[in-house]
Design an enzyme around this catalytic site. Structure first.
Site, mmCIF file in Angstrom:
data_model
loop_
_atom_site.group_PDB
_atom_site.id
_atom_site.type_symbol
_atom_site.label_atom_id
_atom_site.label_comp_id
_atom_site.label_asym_id
_atom_site.label_seq_id
_atom_site.Cartn_x
_atom_site.Cartn_y
_atom_site.Cartn_z
ATOM 1 N N ASN A 37 -31.480 45.063 -3.461
ATOM 2 C CA ASN A 37 -31.559 44.047 -4.467
ATOM 3 C C ASN A 37 -32.368 44.419 -5.967
ATOM 4 O OD1 ASN A 37 -30.851 41.048 -4.815
ATOM 5 N ND2 ASN A 37 -32.906 41.068 -5.142
ATOM 6 N N VAL A 81 -27.060 47.749 -8.130
ATOM 7 C CA VAL A 81 -26.153 48.421 -7.654
ATOM 8 C C VAL A 81 -24.994 48.876 -8.840
ATOM 9 C CG1 VAL A 81 -24.143 48.407 -6.103
ATOM 10 C CG2 VAL A 81 -26.263 47.428 -5.245
ATOM 11 N N GLU A 170 -26.046 18.558 -11.654
ATOM 12 C CA GLU A 170 -27.260 18.574 -11.283
ATOM 13 C C GLU A 170 -28.049 19.030 -12.395
ATOM 14 O OE1 GLU A 170 -27.836 21.140 -8.028
ATOM 15 O OE2 GLU A 170 -27.584 19.413 -6.503
ATOM 16 N N ALA A 318 -24.490 27.842 -0.818
ATOM 17 C CA ALA A 318 -25.562 28.390 0.014
ATOM 18 C C ALA A 318 -25.349 28.119 1.373
ATOM 19 C CB ALA A 318 -26.819 27.980 -0.715
ATOM 20 N N LYS A 378 -32.003 15.815 0.218
ATOM 21 C CA LYS A 378 -31.656 17.290 -0.724
ATOM 22 C C LYS A 378 -33.002 18.038 -0.635
ATOM 23 C CE LYS A 378 -29.412 19.318 -3.921
ATOM 24 N NZ LYS A 378 -29.708 20.745 -3.626
HETATM 25 P P1 FAD Z 1 -26.645 34.849 -4.567
HETATM 26 O O1 FAD Z 1 -27.585 33.502 -4.230
HETATM 27 O O2 FAD Z 1 -26.036 34.664 -6.044
HETATM 28 O O3 FAD Z 1 -27.502 36.185 -4.473
HETATM 29 C C1 FAD Z 1 -27.144 37.362 -4.970
HETATM 30 C C2 FAD Z 1 -28.027 38.253 -4.928
HETATM 31 O O4 FAD Z 1 -27.678 39.552 -5.231
HETATM 32 C C3 FAD Z 1 -29.283 38.087 -5.852
HETATM 33 O O5 FAD Z 1 -30.386 38.195 -5.529
HETATM 34 C C4 FAD Z 1 -28.914 39.069 -7.311
HETATM 35 O O6 FAD Z 1 -30.145 39.283 -7.699
HETATM 36 C C5 FAD Z 1 -28.384 40.152 -6.148
HETATM 37 N N1 FAD Z 1 -27.492 41.093 -7.087
HETATM 38 C C6 FAD Z 1 -26.412 40.714 -7.763
HETATM 39 N N2 FAD Z 1 -25.676 41.690 -8.459
HETATM 40 C C7 FAD Z 1 -26.600 42.775 -7.938
HETATM 41 C C8 FAD Z 1 -26.339 44.234 -8.342
HETATM 42 N N3 FAD Z 1 -25.635 44.670 -9.194
HETATM 43 N N4 FAD Z 1 -27.624 45.178 -7.665
HETATM 44 C C9 FAD Z 1 -28.410 44.463 -7.099
HETATM 45 N N5 FAD Z 1 -28.394 43.240 -6.701
HETATM 46 C C10 FAD Z 1 -27.766 42.208 -7.265
HETATM 47 N N6 FAD Z 1 -24.822 25.526 -2.827
HETATM 48 C C11 FAD Z 1 -25.372 24.832 -1.664
HETATM 49 O O7 FAD Z 1 -24.807 24.941 -0.617
HETATM 50 N N7 FAD Z 1 -26.036 23.496 -1.885
HETATM 51 C C12 FAD Z 1 -26.735 23.524 -3.481
HETATM 52 O O8 FAD Z 1 -27.365 22.382 -3.560
HETATM 53 C C13 FAD Z 1 -26.372 24.232 -4.311
HETATM 54 N N8 FAD Z 1 -26.816 23.930 -5.427
HETATM 55 C C14 FAD Z 1 -26.516 25.003 -6.612
HETATM 56 C C15 FAD Z 1 -27.216 24.722 -7.969
HETATM 57 C C16 FAD Z 1 -26.677 25.625 -8.756
HETATM 58 C C17 FAD Z 1 -27.598 25.509 -10.115
HETATM 59 C C18 FAD Z 1 -25.984 26.782 -8.498
HETATM 60 C C19 FAD Z 1 -25.714 27.780 -9.695
HETATM 61 C C20 FAD Z 1 -25.408 26.958 -7.427
HETATM 62 C C21 FAD Z 1 -25.541 26.139 -6.435
HETATM 63 N N9 FAD Z 1 -25.245 26.233 -5.057
HETATM 64 C C22 FAD Z 1 -25.465 25.378 -4.161
HETATM 65 C C23 FAD Z 1 -24.332 27.410 -4.992
HETATM 66 C C24 FAD Z 1 -25.202 28.508 -4.270
HETATM 67 O O9 FAD Z 1 -26.379 28.816 -5.048
HETATM 68 C C25 FAD Z 1 -24.474 29.987 -4.211
HETATM 69 O O10 FAD Z 1 -23.227 29.591 -3.419
HETATM 70 C C26 FAD Z 1 -25.175 30.640 -3.314
HETATM 71 O O11 FAD Z 1 -26.278 31.322 -4.136
HETATM 72 C C27 FAD Z 1 -24.420 32.169 -2.882
HETATM 73 O O12 FAD Z 1 -25.213 32.932 -2.410
HETATM 74 P P2 FAD Z 1 -25.074 34.438 -2.236
HETATM 75 O O13 FAD Z 1 -25.986 35.165 -1.263
HETATM 76 O O14 FAD Z 1 -23.505 35.139 -2.302
HETATM 77 O O15 FAD Z 1 -25.454 34.980 -3.819
HETATM 78 P P1 NAD Z 2 -17.191 24.158 -10.176
HETATM 79 O O1 NAD Z 2 -16.059 24.970 -10.163
HETATM 80 O O2 NAD Z 2 -17.444 23.457 -8.729
HETATM 81 O O3 NAD Z 2 -16.984 23.013 -11.151
HETATM 82 C C1 NAD Z 2 -16.680 23.583 -12.574
HETATM 83 C C2 NAD Z 2 -16.163 22.454 -13.378
HETATM 84 O O4 NAD Z 2 -15.982 22.727 -14.732
HETATM 85 C C3 NAD Z 2 -14.933 21.523 -12.810
HETATM 86 O O5 NAD Z 2 -15.284 20.291 -12.746
HETATM 87 C C4 NAD Z 2 -13.849 22.086 -13.746
HETATM 88 O O6 NAD Z 2 -12.987 21.129 -14.022
HETATM 89 C C5 NAD Z 2 -14.836 22.101 -14.976
HETATM 90 N N1 NAD Z 2 -14.145 23.153 -16.219
HETATM 91 C C6 NAD Z 2 -13.279 24.347 -15.858
HETATM 92 N N2 NAD Z 2 -13.035 24.644 -17.073
HETATM 93 C C7 NAD Z 2 -13.288 24.005 -18.036
HETATM 94 C C8 NAD Z 2 -13.357 23.876 -19.463
HETATM 95 N N3 NAD Z 2 -12.393 24.761 -20.036
HETATM 96 N N4 NAD Z 2 -13.859 22.930 -20.078
HETATM 97 C C9 NAD Z 2 -14.643 21.837 -19.601
HETATM 98 N N5 NAD Z 2 -14.609 21.736 -18.024
HETATM 99 C C10 NAD Z 2 -14.130 22.708 -17.378
HETATM 100 O O7 NAD Z 2 -18.338 25.041 -10.225
HETATM 101 P P2 NAD Z 2 -19.954 24.649 -10.156
HETATM 102 O O8 NAD Z 2 -20.421 23.199 -10.462
HETATM 103 O O9 NAD Z 2 -20.592 25.732 -11.056
HETATM 104 O O10 NAD Z 2 -20.269 25.018 -8.790
HETATM 105 C C11 NAD Z 2 -19.999 26.222 -8.144
HETATM 106 C C12 NAD Z 2 -20.331 26.252 -6.582
HETATM 107 O O11 NAD Z 2 -21.366 25.936 -6.205
HETATM 108 C C13 NAD Z 2 -19.486 25.088 -6.016
HETATM 109 O O12 NAD Z 2 -18.863 25.585 -4.651
HETATM 110 C C14 NAD Z 2 -20.264 24.242 -5.973
HETATM 111 O O13 NAD Z 2 -19.755 23.293 -4.487
HETATM 112 C C15 NAD Z 2 -21.575 24.782 -5.299
HETATM 113 N N6 NAD Z 2 -22.841 23.919 -5.959
HETATM 114 C C16 NAD Z 2 -23.025 22.988 -4.943
HETATM 115 C C17 NAD Z 2 -24.297 22.358 -5.445
HETATM 116 C C18 NAD Z 2 -24.557 21.119 -4.266
HETATM 117 O O14 NAD Z 2 -24.271 21.171 -3.188
HETATM 118 N N7 NAD Z 2 -25.517 20.371 -4.646
HETATM 119 C C19 NAD Z 2 -24.719 22.230 -6.416
HETATM 120 C C20 NAD Z 2 -24.289 23.144 -7.292
HETATM 121 C C21 NAD Z 2 -23.238 23.942 -7.195
#
Ligand code: FAD
Ligand code: NAD
Length: 404
Positions: A37, A81, A170, A318, A378
């Site tokens: 990582n 990586v 969020e 996630a 949540k």
């Molecule tokens: P990540 O969690 O992104 O982990 C990837 C890891 O790889 C990181 O530790 C990173 O440092 C490492 N990495 C990346 N590139 C390299 C490299 N080149 N070399 C070495 N290490 C590297 N999903 C939900 O289900 N519920 C939610 O409430 C939710 N809320 C979210 C809120 C926000 C603000 C965001 C942005 C996303 C949210 N998501 C949520 C989506 C969720 O966070 C992602 O789907 C999830 O993190 C994906 O997990 P992952 O293990 O694929 O990647």
């Molecule tokens: P998303 O793809 O779900 O939403 C992106 C939004 O941006 C869409 O509504 C889209 O219409 C809009 N958009 C795209 N192009 C645009 C443009 N040019 N101008 C203005 N708006 C534009 O992406 P996200 O919100 O980053 O979520 C990513 C993933 O993470 C999703 O799978 C989501 O379910 C997950 N997530 C889950 C939670 C949760 O469960 N609480 C919270 C955050 C993210």
């Protein structure tokens, strides 16, 4: 006989869930497991909007990887990586090269800008803990500068959030609570601050339950958030964003901060491999292997799976990443033991979207929830994710207990 070597790339939800489950299903001498990582810590991506808005300290979002892995069974290497050679079974990093018998690619998400001009350069993205900390500092800097400059530029106090998906909403929920605190801290009148969410689709949270969406929009608007719906961002400049309001109608929003939350893609590293992918996401086989590569598993946001009920991809979450990590670990263990792999079936429990500290909307086990009850759920979901990786001690250390 040489022990098989397993390389896990990325210690996000998918990578850590893989490693923690490999520890469980494989005996100490069954395989050499290496986790690579970029940082020595894991961050909770699902809490990054809080760190970005400044409602949670960046330190609270992360924890040391060594605290949750078994150092006897798993070797942790801090490295970035740089390339994955799936034909030669070799990974190059800034800390040496690694070979493998089985690899799990769990490198997570990157912000997607869809080639829109200026976004890469001028917009900020809630992509990792460092980026989240930068957004927090940037917003504070804008407030501090406004307070101290003689000729005041009010656009410093405008924050544009591109995208009203779950991430955008969020983040807005946190900002709605944070802005009054910032105003107090930096002596800024609240009416000078604008927070504008720009969404391309005709609704906020496209595809989500309309009643819950109305609840969220109503509550955020009541806290001063503005929405511009059906108006895609078409360009970002150093001064702000251009949005499209009609066939030939555009509006420029001058803003000191632009946060891009309009979608994600997989890791760019996937695009330099011969594995077929779409925006760096690989349509994996049912057992999570990359098509054509029997020793390559892909989990989390780099993997793409079609929901056969809706014929659309499962959203990258996630929730799914952790379940895939567990399934990949079991399938690798099966291969090592000469057994058959199993198909992965996501077990979706629902979705809860926070609207700040004390409010949320969601659908859990098919039932709609709002307000403090949803917010409580949540926090329990967040704590459960900690529990699954690090057990009760991690929950005690990092868990959310500020339940109202
Ligand atoms: P990540 O969690 O992104 O982990 C990837 C890891 O790889 C990181 O530790 C990173 O440092 C490492 N990495 C990346 N590139 C390299 C490299 N080149 N070399 C070495 N290490 C590297 N999903 C939900 O289900 N519920 C939610 O409430 C939710 N809320 C979210 C809120 C926000 C603000 C965001 C942005 C996303 C949210 N998501 C949520 C989506 C969720 O966070 C992602 O789907 C999830 O993190 C994906 O997990 P992952 O293990 O694929 O990647
Ligand atoms: P998303 O793809 O779900 O939403 C992106 C939004 O941006 C869409 O509504 C889209 O219409 C809009 N958009 C795209 N192009 C645009 C443009 N040019 N101008 C203005 N708006 C534009 O992406 P996200 O919100 O980053 O979520 C990513 C993933 O993470 C999703 O799978 C989501 O379910 C997950 N997530 C889950 C939670 C949760 O469960 N609480 C919270 C955050 C993210």
């Amino acid at each position: 006989m040489k022990r098989p070597s397993i390389l896990v790339l990325g210690a996000g939800y998918g990578g850590l869930a893989t490693v923690v489950n490999l520890q469980k299903v494989l005996g100490t001498d069954a395989a050499d497991i290496t986790l690579i990582n970029k940082n020595e810590y894991h961050y909770e991506s699902t809490w990054l909007h809080e760190a970005a808005a400044g409602t949670m300290l960046p330190e609270q979002v992360r924890y040391d990887i060594k605290d949750v892995i078994d150092g006897v069974k798993v070797k942790f290497v801090q490295a970035t990586v740089e390339a994955i050679d799936v034909t030669g079974k070799k990974v190059s990093t800034d800390n040496g090269d690694f070979t493998y018998d089985y690899i799990v690619i769990a490198l997570g998400f990157e912000g997607e800008t869809f080639g829109i001009e200026g976004l890469d350069k001028y917009a900020l993205s809630i992509a990792n803990v460092t980026a989240a900390r930068y957004i927090r500092e940037h917003i504070e800097y804008q407030f501090a500068t406004w307070s101290s400059e003689e000729v005041k530029d009010d656009s410093r106090l405008t924050i544009v959030v591109g995208g009203a998906g779950f991430t955008g909403i969020e983040f807005l929920g946190e900002l709605a609570n944070r802005v009054p605190e910032l105003c107090k801290e930096f002596d800024v009148p609240r009416e000078k601050v604008r927070v504008v969410c720009v969404e391309a689709a005709p609704m906020v949270l496209p595809g989500f339950d309309p009643e819950l969406v109305n609840y969220a929009v109503g509550n955020l608007e009541a806290k001063g958030i503005e929405f511009s719906i059906g108006t895609p961002v078409v360009e970002a400049t150093p001064e702000g964003v251009n949005i499209k309001k009609g066939d030939d109608e555009f509006e420029f929003i001058k803003a000191g901060t632009v946060v891009w939350a309009a979608g994600v893609r997989g890791s760019k590293l996937i695009e330099s491999t011969p594995i077929e992918n779409m925006r760096a996401r690989v349509k994996v086989e049912k057992d999570l292997r990359a098509p054509g590569f029997e020793d390559v598993f892909i989990v989390g946001d780099c993997a793409l799976m079609i929901n056969e009920e809706t014929n659309r991809p499962f959203p990258p979450t996630a929730q799914i990443a952790m379940q895939q990590g567990e399934a990949a670990a079991k399938n690798i263990s099966a291969l090592i033991k000469g057994e058959e792999t199993h198909a992965f079936e996501p077990d979706l429990k629902g979705t809860v979207c926070s609207l700040g500290e004390d409010d949320a909307i969601g659908v859990v086990f098919g039932r709609k929830v709002t307000g403090k009850r949803a917010s409580f759920m949540k926090k329990m979901i967040d704590n459960r994710a900690l529990y699954m990786i690090g057990g009760p001690s991690l929950v005690m250390k990092k868990g959310k207990f500020n339940v109202l």
